[in-house]
Design a protein around this motif. Structure first.
Motif, PDB file in Angstrom:
ATOM      1  N   SER A 265      -1.090 -23.877 -67.320  1.00 33.33           N
ATOM      2  CA  SER A 265      -1.349 -25.052 -68.163  1.00 33.33           C
ATOM      3  C   SER A 265      -1.101 -26.347 -67.398  1.00 33.33           C
ATOM      4  N   LEU A 266      -0.003 -26.414 -66.680  1.00 30.32           N
ATOM      5  CA  LEU A 266       0.311 -27.637 -65.926  1.00 30.32           C
ATOM      6  C   LEU A 266      -0.603 -27.815 -64.717  1.00 30.32           C
ATOM      7  N   MET A 267      -1.038 -26.708 -64.113  1.00 33.58           N
ATOM      8  CA  MET A 267      -1.960 -26.808 -62.976  1.00 33.58           C
ATOM      9  C   MET A 267      -3.258 -27.506 -63.377  1.00 33.58           C
ATOM     10  N   LYS A 268      -3.680 -27.345 -64.625  1.00 35.02           N
ATOM     11  CA  LYS A 268      -4.898 -27.998 -65.106  1.00 35.02           C
ATOM     12  C   LYS A 268      -4.748 -29.514 -65.148  1.00 35.02           C
ATOM     13  N   LYS A 269      -3.526 -30.006 -65.214  1.00 34.80           N
ATOM     14  CA  LYS A 269      -3.264 -31.443 -65.268  1.00 34.80           C
ATOM     15  C   LYS A 269      -3.034 -32.057 -63.891  1.00 34.80           C
ATOM     16  N   LEU A 270      -2.886 -31.208 -62.883  1.00 35.28           N
ATOM     17  CA  LEU A 270      -2.622 -31.669 -61.521  1.00 35.28           C
ATOM     18  C   LEU A 270      -3.930 -31.677 -60.743  1.00 35.28           C
ATOM     19  N   PRO A 271      -4.390 -32.858 -60.291  1.00 31.62           N
ATOM     20  CA  PRO A 271      -5.646 -32.912 -59.529  1.00 31.62           C
ATOM     21  C   PRO A 271      -5.601 -31.972 -58.315  1.00 31.62           C
ATOM     22  N   GLN A 272      -6.724 -31.285 -58.077  1.00 34.49           N
ATOM     23  CA  GLN A 272      -6.780 -30.292 -57.004  1.00 34.49           C
ATOM     24  C   GLN A 272      -6.454 -30.872 -55.633  1.00 34.49           C
ATOM     25  N   ASP A 273      -6.930 -32.092 -55.357  1.00 33.45           N
ATOM     26  CA  ASP A 273      -6.644 -32.677 -54.055  1.00 33.45           C
ATOM     27  C   ASP A 273      -5.159 -32.974 -53.894  1.00 33.45           C
ATOM     28  N   LYS A 274      -4.499 -33.349 -54.981  1.00 33.21           N
ATOM     29  CA  LYS A 274      -3.051 -33.609 -54.940  1.00 33.21           C
ATOM     30  C   LYS A 274      -2.296 -32.299 -54.765  1.00 33.21           C
ATOM     31  N   HIS A 275      -2.766 -31.258 -55.448  1.00 39.12           N
ATOM     32  CA  HIS A 275      -2.148 -29.932 -55.302  1.00 39.12           C
ATOM     33  C   HIS A 275      -2.266 -29.450 -53.860  1.00 39.12           C
ATOM     34  N   ARG A 276      -3.438 -29.608 -53.270  1.00 37.71           N
ATOM     35  CA  ARG A 276      -3.633 -29.197 -51.868  1.00 37.71           C
ATOM     36  C   ARG A 276      -2.676 -29.942 -50.944  1.00 37.71           C
ATOM     37  N   ALA A 277      -2.484 -31.231 -51.178  1.00 34.05           N
ATOM     38  CA  ALA A 277      -1.567 -32.018 -50.340  1.00 34.05           C
ATOM     39  C   ALA A 277      -0.126 -31.522 -50.481  1.00 34.05           C
ATOM     40  N   ILE A 278       0.265 -31.186 -51.696  1.00 37.66           N
ATOM     41  CA  ILE A 278       1.616 -30.667 -51.943  1.00 37.66           C
ATOM     42  C   ILE A 278       1.791 -29.325 -51.245  1.00 37.66           C
ATOM     43  N   VAL A 279       0.813 -28.437 -51.401  1.00 33.76           N
ATOM     44  CA  VAL A 279       0.876 -27.113 -50.775  1.00 33.76           C
ATOM     45  C   VAL A 279       0.908 -27.245 -49.256  1.00 33.76           C
ATOM     46  N   THR A 280       0.123 -28.141 -48.710  1.00 34.86           N
ATOM     47  CA  THR A 280       0.127 -28.372 -47.262  1.00 34.86           C
ATOM     48  C   THR A 280       1.505 -28.802 -46.788  1.00 34.86           C
ATOM     49  N   GLU A 281       2.121 -29.729 -47.506  1.00 36.23           N
ATOM     50  CA  GLU A 281       3.459 -30.210 -47.141  1.00 36.23           C
ATOM     51  C   GLU A 281       4.499 -29.096 -47.266  1.00 36.23           C
ATOM     52  N   LEU A 282       4.455 -28.330 -48.342  1.00 40.05           N
ATOM     53  CA  LEU A 282       5.423 -27.249 -48.519  1.00 40.05           C
ATOM     54  C   LEU A 282       5.226 -26.142 -47.484  1.00 40.05           C
ATOM     55  N   ASN A 283       3.989 -25.863 -47.114  1.00 40.99           N
ATOM     56  CA  ASN A 283       3.740 -24.892 -46.042  1.00 40.99           C
ATOM     57  C   ASN A 283       4.257 -25.402 -44.703  1.00 40.99           C
TER      58      ASN A 283
END
Length: 115
Positions: free
Chosen positions: A21-39
């Motif tokens: 549900s929350l992933m639907k509210k998080l823009p995909q490009d922002k999610h990718r940036a977060i995942v990149t940083e956490l990786n």
């Protein structure tokens, strides 16, 4: 790859309905940036304590969109961030173990090293 301290393989995020549900509210490009940083962090660290990464003020950081997606609710955002990190560790090529310890909020992840 993520296992708990008993060695059980973890393949899905906890509280998956909430996460989805929350992933639907998080823009995909922002999610990718977060995942990149956490990786990037996971690639460099041997131990990761989830609550120590983003700091207390997420404004102006890669993590701010999580806070925005959660209606600027600090508690909800912290839990959602924890789920995102959990998923990153599940998907990471290294083997990780995790536990919950009194010294910190959130989970602590330990990279398993081959001997």
């Amino acid at each position: 790859m993520l296992k708990n301290t008993e060695g059980k393989m973890i393949t899905e995020v906890a509280y998956k309905t909430n996460y989805t549900s929350l992933m639907k509210k998080l823009p995909q490009d922002k999610h990718r940036a977060i995942v990149t940083e956490l990786n990037r962090i996971a690639d460099q660290e041997e131990v990761i304590t989830s609550s120590w990464i983003p700091g207390s003020d997420w404004r102006g950081t890669v993590y701010e969109p999580i806070w925005e997606a959660c209606g600027r609710n600090d508690e909800v955002a912290a839990k959602f961030y924890g789920q995102i990190l959990y998923k990153v560790i599940i998907d990471h090529p290294a083997e990780w173990l995790f536990g919950k310890y009194d010294h910190a909020r959130g989970k602590t992840y330990f990279r398993v090293r081959s001997r």
